[in-house]
Scaffold this motif. Structure first.
Motif, PDB file in Angstrom:
ATOM      1  N   ARG A 556       6.746  -8.527   5.086  1.00  7.70           N
ATOM      2  CA  ARG A 556       7.458  -7.308   5.491  1.00  7.70           C
ATOM      3  C   ARG A 556       6.656  -6.560   6.572  1.00  7.70           C
ATOM      4  NH1 ARG A 556      12.719  -5.289   5.133  1.00  7.70           N
ATOM      5  NH2 ARG A 556      12.700  -3.040   5.016  1.00  7.70           N
ATOM      6  N   ALA A 557       5.356  -6.532   6.400  1.00 10.17           N
ATOM      7  CA  ALA A 557       4.510  -5.854   7.386  1.00 10.17           C
ATOM      8  C   ALA A 557       4.593  -6.572   8.735  1.00 10.17           C
ATOM      9  CB  ALA A 557       3.063  -5.820   6.892  1.00 10.17           C
ATOM     10  N   THR A 613       4.207   1.458   1.450  1.00 15.19           N
ATOM     11  CA  THR A 613       3.400   2.657   1.662  1.00 15.19           C
ATOM     12  C   THR A 613       1.930   2.255   1.795  1.00 15.19           C
ATOM     13  OG1 THR A 613       3.137   2.871  -0.713  1.00 15.19           O
ATOM     14  CG2 THR A 613       4.937   4.131   0.294  1.00 15.19           C
ATOM     15  N   VAL A 614       1.147   3.192   2.308  1.00 13.50           N
ATOM     16  CA  VAL A 614      -0.296   2.951   2.437  1.00 13.50           C
ATOM     17  C   VAL A 614      -0.886   2.630   1.067  1.00 13.50           C
ATOM     18  CG1 VAL A 614      -2.505   4.081   2.963  1.00 13.50           C
ATOM     19  CG2 VAL A 614      -0.534   4.379   4.498  1.00 13.50           C
ATOM     20  N   LEU A 622      -4.550  -5.026   1.268  1.00 12.44           N
ATOM     21  CA  LEU A 622      -4.076  -5.284   2.628  1.00 12.44           C
ATOM     22  C   LEU A 622      -4.488  -4.118   3.544  1.00 12.44           C
ATOM     23  CD1 LEU A 622      -0.556  -6.811   1.799  1.00 12.44           C
ATOM     24  CD2 LEU A 622      -2.496  -8.018   2.827  1.00 12.44           C
ATOM     25  N   ASP A 623      -5.757  -3.775   3.504  1.00 10.67           N
ATOM     26  CA  ASP A 623      -6.245  -2.622   4.283  1.00 10.67           C
ATOM     27  C   ASP A 623      -6.088  -2.835   5.785  1.00 10.67           C
ATOM     28  OD1 ASP A 623      -7.852  -0.788   2.141  1.00 10.67           O
ATOM     29  OD2 ASP A 623      -7.906  -2.912   1.638  1.00 10.67           O
ATOM     30  N   GLU A 627      -4.352  -0.433   8.799  1.00 12.10           N
ATOM     31  CA  GLU A 627      -4.940  -0.071  10.106  1.00 12.10           C
ATOM     32  C   GLU A 627      -3.973  -0.426  11.239  1.00 12.10           C
ATOM     33  OE1 GLU A 627      -7.493   1.680   9.665  1.00 12.10           O
ATOM     34  OE2 GLU A 627      -7.544   1.024   7.582  1.00 12.10           O
ATOM     35  N   ARG A 628      -3.384  -1.600  11.143  1.00 12.17           N
ATOM     36  CA  ARG A 628      -2.573  -2.082  12.278  1.00 12.17           C
ATOM     37  C   ARG A 628      -1.217  -1.385  12.376  1.00 12.17           C
ATOM     38  NH1 ARG A 628      -1.749  -8.439  13.336  1.00 12.17           N
ATOM     39  NH2 ARG A 628      -0.633  -8.356  15.327  1.00 12.17           N
ATOM     40  N   LEU A 629      -0.594  -1.125  11.238  1.00 13.74           N
ATOM     41  CA  LEU A 629       0.738  -0.492  11.297  1.00 13.74           C
ATOM     42  C   LEU A 629       0.645   1.020  11.463  1.00 13.74           C
ATOM     43  CD1 LEU A 629       2.869  -2.460   8.672  1.00 13.74           C
ATOM     44  CD2 LEU A 629       2.994  -2.592  11.151  1.00 13.74           C
ATOM     45  N   GLY A 630      -0.525   1.567  11.087  1.00 11.29           N
ATOM     46  CA  GLY A 630      -0.855   2.978  11.287  1.00 11.29           C
ATOM     47  C   GLY A 630       0.284   3.951  11.098  1.00 11.29           C
TER      48      GLY A 630
END
Ligand code: SF4
Length: 635
Positions: A556-557, A613-614, A622-623, A627-630
């Motif tokens: 999904r990300a 969500t974060v 999945l840290d 960071e990448r999707l910010g």
């Protein structure tokens, strides 16, 4: 590598330079993503960004196995191909059975990553850990069956396992598939076109090595228990006898057999194209994938009439739906011919038949005129012209070029409201699975990471009501709604669980039909036991669930990176507004909005943007995704 079950090696093949490297598989990758689609998802995330055109050298295509491939676990012959899809422009994976997956393991390789583009057609030969790129110019233009035979002849080994593309892949048809060992297809997302764009005609594999098992005694116990469990399952005799065509009558009976491009939910001539008719007239013999006690696969042959001499393997429900009910064609011999044609040309049977029924509807409604078809008469039921359209699509001739892009792109080009008749989600054509007659199926189509799909969430429990399985898996509290196809209650839960479990079943290399969904015999504990004893990993059912969720969330990300969000989780208007009267007397539509909030909530995804969500991503370690999707993400 410290774990058994894996070979511990993978191949990195740069087709531009011709360099092939053997690299170690990291323990951490196996621990966090298990195998196959898990590995591929991670590799796509790391290496193929949103700026990459799927048909450019920068895309990768990964052939990947899991830790159970080639073992004694039942139906452990399935493997995955993962790539960025030229059909949808987002995450794409594809699963096929047969023998290729185990053979790759026997050859000492867990997965192969192809990148770049060869200057001229090539194929990769792997034999017991050694790999070489070979000239494939003489194979270019050949169909998939010819290609496999020629490679086996050239290498003087009829046992070599081949995955290859046909003319559709060479011509970059966006839903071209990869044919594996003649009888099996890596379908859906257009992996064949990605191979074609790389000048990669085939992969040919031979291996004689072992698959090492960490605890052979305990593993043997789990494997034999699973085999006996599958063989003792109530529906084993029917699935084994008829394979997926066995559901034609069942689906038709509940109005879940899309007919006339989803204008109807049932076909009044379904009895002419059902499994009983098929078996009575054309059955030759049963065949099975590696290590499978079910043998849902069959060979069928036409001995008389215009298609005499046609023989097909792996002939599925979807071919009967796509070239039968969806275009109003009751001639079984011609549907067998269509299946054979798609296999040889290397075309995804679902997408190509849906493109044809779409074109027939547009013609019927006057949106496409006769001149567009270059002498063809695409009226409902005209199978001869449907077969010719299939060929034109593979070779991108005339209107075939338009339809070769998939119905979403074709509709955008045609205009005049054509998009209303394009039965797709996120650019992927919907299979013969009607979400108006089975609510959970509608939800599965929109939440699937590869666009419209019935095999990600794979809701079988409520297809025709499996209260026993629902009770065994989830408990009494979900009944009767859980097993009722027309109820929307608990369907968010059913699909979330199905997607997580399917992600793991794919990742380990086993079959969803053979014991996990169609025969809902095995479940988390069985797979966890098999993986634990095969690999030596400290893993239980809960640990496995986390891996399943991680894979789904990363997919999904990945799609979110490409702009996908809540707004894209939608069905064609037809399924939301045009009632299916074959399902219920009063007519039913898919009530998607009653199910989606429950699904997002259980996933820990934000209900507004439909993204993880974060907090959820951090729970799944999945840290780097955070960071990448910010800024796209909510806390
Ligand atoms: S159930 Fe069918 S598709 Fe699955 S492994 Fe067995 S023969 Fe192959």
């Amino acid at each position: 590598m410290r774990y058994q079950g894996y070979t511990g090696k993978y191949l990195e093949v740069d087709l531009t330079t011709g360099r092939i490297e053997t690299r170690p598989v990291e323990d951490k990758l196996a621990e966090t993503y298990l195998g196959a689609n898990g590995f591929g998802t991670r590799l796509l995330w790391e290496r193929v960004g949103p700026e990459v055109d799927p048909l450019s050298p920068e895309n990768i295509i990964v052939f990947a196995t899991g830790p159970l491939n080639g073992t004694l676990m039942p139906n452990s012959g399935r493997m995955e191909v993962i790539t960025k899809s030229p059909l949808t422009g987002i995450y794409g994976d594809s699963n096929a059975g047969g023998f290729l997956g185990p053979e790759l393991k026997f050859a000492g390789v867990d997965f192969v990553v192809f990148s770049g583009r060869a200057a001229a057609p090539v194929y990769l030969r792997i034999e017991d850990g050694r790999a070489e790129l070979r000239d494939a110019r003489h194979l270019w233009g050949k169909d998939t069956f010819e290609t496999e035979e020629l490679i086996q002849k050239e290498l003087r080994d009829p046992g070599i396992k081949v995955a290859c593309i046909g003319p559709a892949g060479e011509n970059l048809v966006r839903y071209a598939c990869i044919q594996a060992t003649m009888s099996r297809s890596f379908g859906r997302v257009g992996g064949g076109a990605v191979m074609g764009s790389k000048n990669l005609k085939a992969l040919a594999v031979r291996g004689f090595g072992p698959v090492r098992i960490a605890d052979p005694e305990k593993f043997y116990e789990v494997a034999t228990r699973s085999h006996f469990g599958i063989r003792g399952n109530d529906i084993y005799p029917a699935v084994s006898r008829y394979g997926t065509p066995g559901i034609v009558s069942i689906m038709n009976g509940i109005g879940r057999f899309p007919t006339k491009n989803f204008q109807l939910g049932g076909y009044d001539q379904a009895d002419k194209i059902n499994a009983e008719a098929l078996r009575e007239q054309y059955f030759v013999k049963d065949v099975a994938c590696y290590g499978c006690p079910v043998a849902c696969d069959k060979i069928y042959r036409v001995d008389e009439g215009p298609y005499a001499g046609t023989e097909v393997r792996s002939f599925e429900y979807e071919t009967l739906g796509g070239y039968g009910a969806s275009i109003l064609n009751p001639r079984l011999d011609s549907i067998i011919k269509a299946g054979d044609l798609c296999d040889r040309l290397g075309l995804d049977v679902i997408s190509v038949s849906r493109a044809i029924s779409f074109a027939m509807e547009l013609y019927d409604r006057g949106i496409l005129k006769k001149e567009a078809f270059d002498g063809l008469n695409p009226v409902w039921g005209n199978i001869e012209d449907a077969l010719e359209l299939t060929r034109r699509i593979a070779y991108k001739q005339g209107i075939g070029a338009l339809l070769s892009q998939g119905v979403r792109r074709a509709a955008a080009e045609i205009g005049h409201g054509a998009d209303h008749y394009a039965m797709e989600v996120k650019g992927q054509e919907i299979a013969s699975q009607d979400g108006r007659a089975q609510q959970s199926m509608g939800l599965a189509h929109v939440t699937s990471s590869r666009g419209a799909d019935h095999l990600k969430g794979f809701p079988t429990i409520d297809e025709t009501g499996y209260p026993t399985e629902a009770r065994r898996r989830y408990g009494e509290q979900y009944l009767p709604d859980m097993a009722d196809p027309r109820s929307t209650k608990f369907k968010g839960f059913l699909i979330k669980d199905g997607e997580d479990y399917a992600a793991v079943v794919d990742a380990v290399g086993t079959c969803k039909s053979g014991g996990n969904f169609v025969l809902a015999q095995l479940y988390w504990d069985d797979v966890a036991g098999a993986v634990r004893y095969a690999t030596g990993m400290e893993l239980d059912a809960d640990g496995l669930k986390v891996i399943g969720e991680r894979i789904v969330n990363l997919q999904r990300a990945y799609n979110a990176l490409h702009g996908i969000s809540r707004k894209d989780d939608r069905l064609p208007k037809r399924l939301l507004t045009e009632p299916n009267y074959q399902s219920t007397k009063e007519g039913s539509v898919c009530r998607l909005e009653e199910m989606l909030p429950e699904y997002y909530n259980l996933r820990g995804w934000d209900a507004e943007n439909g993204l993880p969500t974060v907090a959820r991503l951090r729970q799944l370690a999945l840290d780097d995704v955070v960071e990448r999707l910010g800024p796209k993400l909510k806390p």
